[in-house]
Design a protein around this motif. Sequence first.
Motif, mmCIF file in Angstrom:
data_model
loop_
_atom_site.group_PDB
_atom_site.id
_atom_site.type_symbol
_atom_site.label_atom_id
_atom_site.label_comp_id
_atom_site.label_asym_id
_atom_site.label_seq_id
_atom_site.Cartn_x
_atom_site.Cartn_y
_atom_site.Cartn_z
ATOM 1 N N UNK A 188 0.837 -1.205 0.000
ATOM 2 C CA UNK A 188 0.000 0.000 0.000
ATOM 3 C C UNK A 188 0.872 1.255 0.000
ATOM 4 N N UNK A 189 1.915 1.248 0.801
ATOM 5 C CA UNK A 189 2.826 2.392 0.835
ATOM 6 C C UNK A 189 3.535 2.613 -0.490
ATOM 7 N N UNK A 190 3.924 1.519 -1.133
ATOM 8 C CA UNK A 190 4.597 1.637 -2.429
ATOM 9 C C UNK A 190 3.643 2.173 -3.496
ATOM 10 N N UNK A 191 2.390 1.732 -3.453
ATOM 11 C CA UNK A 191 1.396 2.235 -4.405
ATOM 12 C C UNK A 191 1.160 3.724 -4.163
ATOM 13 N N UNK A 192 1.045 4.121 -2.899
ATOM 14 C CA UNK A 192 0.868 5.542 -2.573
ATOM 15 C C UNK A 192 2.053 6.362 -3.064
ATOM 16 N N UNK A 193 3.276 5.858 -2.855
ATOM 17 C CA UNK A 193 4.474 6.559 -3.337
ATOM 18 C C UNK A 193 4.460 6.680 -4.854
ATOM 19 N N UNK A 194 4.055 5.613 -5.534
ATOM 20 C CA UNK A 194 3.994 5.632 -6.993
ATOM 21 C C UNK A 194 3.000 6.690 -7.477
ATOM 22 N N UNK A 195 1.827 6.720 -6.846
ATOM 23 C CA UNK A 195 0.802 7.707 -7.227
ATOM 24 C C UNK A 195 1.299 9.130 -6.956
ATOM 25 N N UNK A 196 2.029 9.304 -5.886
ATOM 26 C CA UNK A 196 2.593 10.628 -5.576
ATOM 27 C C UNK A 196 3.634 11.017 -6.622
ATOM 28 N N UNK A 197 4.420 10.051 -7.070
ATOM 29 C CA UNK A 197 5.401 10.316 -8.131
ATOM 30 C C UNK A 197 4.690 10.787 -9.401
ATOM 31 N N UNK A 198 3.592 10.123 -9.737
ATOM 32 C CA UNK A 198 2.813 10.534 -10.912
ATOM 33 C C UNK A 198 2.304 11.964 -10.756
ATOM 34 N N UNK A 199 1.827 12.288 -9.567
ATOM 35 C CA UNK A 199 1.322 13.636 -9.292
ATOM 36 C C UNK A 199 2.422 14.673 -9.496
ATOM 37 N N UNK A 200 3.607 14.392 -8.969
ATOM 38 C CA UNK A 200 4.730 15.323 -9.127
ATOM 39 C C UNK A 200 5.118 15.496 -10.594
ATOM 40 N N UNK A 201 5.108 14.406 -11.344
ATOM 41 C CA UNK A 201 5.439 14.493 -12.768
ATOM 42 C C UNK A 201 4.466 15.402 -13.508
ATOM 43 N N UNK A 202 3.184 15.253 -13.234
ATOM 44 C CA UNK A 202 2.169 16.083 -13.897
ATOM 45 C C UNK A 202 2.332 17.545 -13.496
ATOM 46 N N UNK A 203 2.517 17.798 -12.204
ATOM 47 C CA UNK A 203 2.662 19.180 -11.745
ATOM 48 C C UNK A 203 3.924 19.830 -12.298
ATOM 49 N N UNK A 204 4.986 19.052 -12.448
ATOM 50 C CA UNK A 204 6.215 19.564 -13.046
ATOM 51 C C UNK A 204 5.995 19.951 -14.507
ATOM 52 N N UNK A 205 5.282 19.106 -15.230
ATOM 53 C CA UNK A 205 4.964 19.417 -16.637
ATOM 54 C C UNK A 205 4.070 20.651 -16.721
ATOM 55 N N UNK A 206 3.106 20.755 -15.827
ATOM 56 C CA UNK A 206 2.227 21.918 -15.823
ATOM 57 C C UNK A 206 3.020 23.189 -15.560
ATOM 58 N N UNK A 207 3.918 23.136 -14.600
ATOM 59 C CA UNK A 207 4.742 24.300 -14.274
ATOM 60 C C UNK A 207 5.578 24.722 -15.481
ATOM 61 N N UNK A 208 6.147 23.738 -16.145
ATOM 62 C CA UNK A 208 6.989 24.037 -17.309
ATOM 63 C C UNK A 208 6.167 24.643 -18.449
ATOM 64 N N UNK A 209 4.990 24.091 -18.708
ATOM 65 C CA UNK A 209 4.162 24.619 -19.803
ATOM 66 C C UNK A 209 3.661 26.032 -19.472
ATOM 67 N N UNK A 210 3.394 26.293 -18.184
ATOM 68 C CA UNK A 210 2.970 27.636 -17.770
ATOM 69 C C UNK A 210 4.120 28.630 -17.956
ATOM 70 N N UNK A 211 5.325 28.184 -17.675
ATOM 71 C CA UNK A 211 6.506 29.051 -17.770
ATOM 72 C C UNK A 211 6.892 29.316 -19.222
ATOM 73 N N UNK A 212 6.912 28.247 -20.045
ATOM 74 C CA UNK A 212 7.389 28.368 -21.416
ATOM 75 C C UNK A 212 6.307 28.757 -22.421
ATOM 76 N N UNK A 213 5.067 28.392 -22.134
ATOM 77 C CA UNK A 213 4.002 28.509 -23.135
ATOM 78 C C UNK A 213 3.930 27.206 -23.909
ATOM 79 N N UNK A 214 2.749 26.922 -24.440
ATOM 80 C CA UNK A 214 2.535 25.621 -25.074
ATOM 81 C C UNK A 214 3.424 25.393 -26.287
ATOM 82 N N UNK A 215 3.678 26.451 -27.094
ATOM 83 C CA UNK A 215 4.439 26.266 -28.324
ATOM 84 C C UNK A 215 5.907 25.949 -28.051
#
Length: 182
Positions: A138-165
């Motif tokens: 259960x802890x490993x699954x929670x950690x995995x899901x948290x990793x996914x969350x961080x990846x998405x938020x990192x991509x969102x931050x980058x797209x907000x900073x750079x712009x979509x193009x």
Amino acid sequence: MKKLVGILMGSDTDLEVVSEAAKILDELQISYEISVLSTHRAPEETAKYAKLAKGKGLKVLIAAAGGAAALPGSVASQTTLPVIGIPIKAKSLDGIDSLLSISQMPPGVPVATVGVNAAKNAGILAAQILALSDTKIAGKVEDYKEKLRHEVLSKNSKIQKLGWDKYLKDKTATTEGTENRT
């Protein structure tokens, strides 16, 4: 380490897809075994595997099949373990035939069905089932899901900073650079 998940495929041609389930189980440090068994070409051996799986200590079965996609259902008919079906994309109908075959099981013979070629999701679902009775998993699954969350938020931050193009150009350049190195 005791095997907890049995991964079955009707043909070794499904191994490339099925390997994605194995990779996620490896990442989550969940032991498994992989077998090639066919409901149509080795029916007795397939039934025997399903009947003996629980006694061997397996807790969840993943079965991948294309075309008629009988393997998940036939395995589910021989065990009380949860069975997760992976529809394999075939040449005809792009795997929709497999998806429908696996998802349309008769009452009393359930098979959880993931998307076409979605073996990674089958591995994650198997882990989530195991996590119900194992706090370490259960802890490993929670950690995995948290990793996914961080990846998405990192991509969102980058797209907000750079712009979509610019983001898309950078992503394309990175992908092409990776392809050129292999």
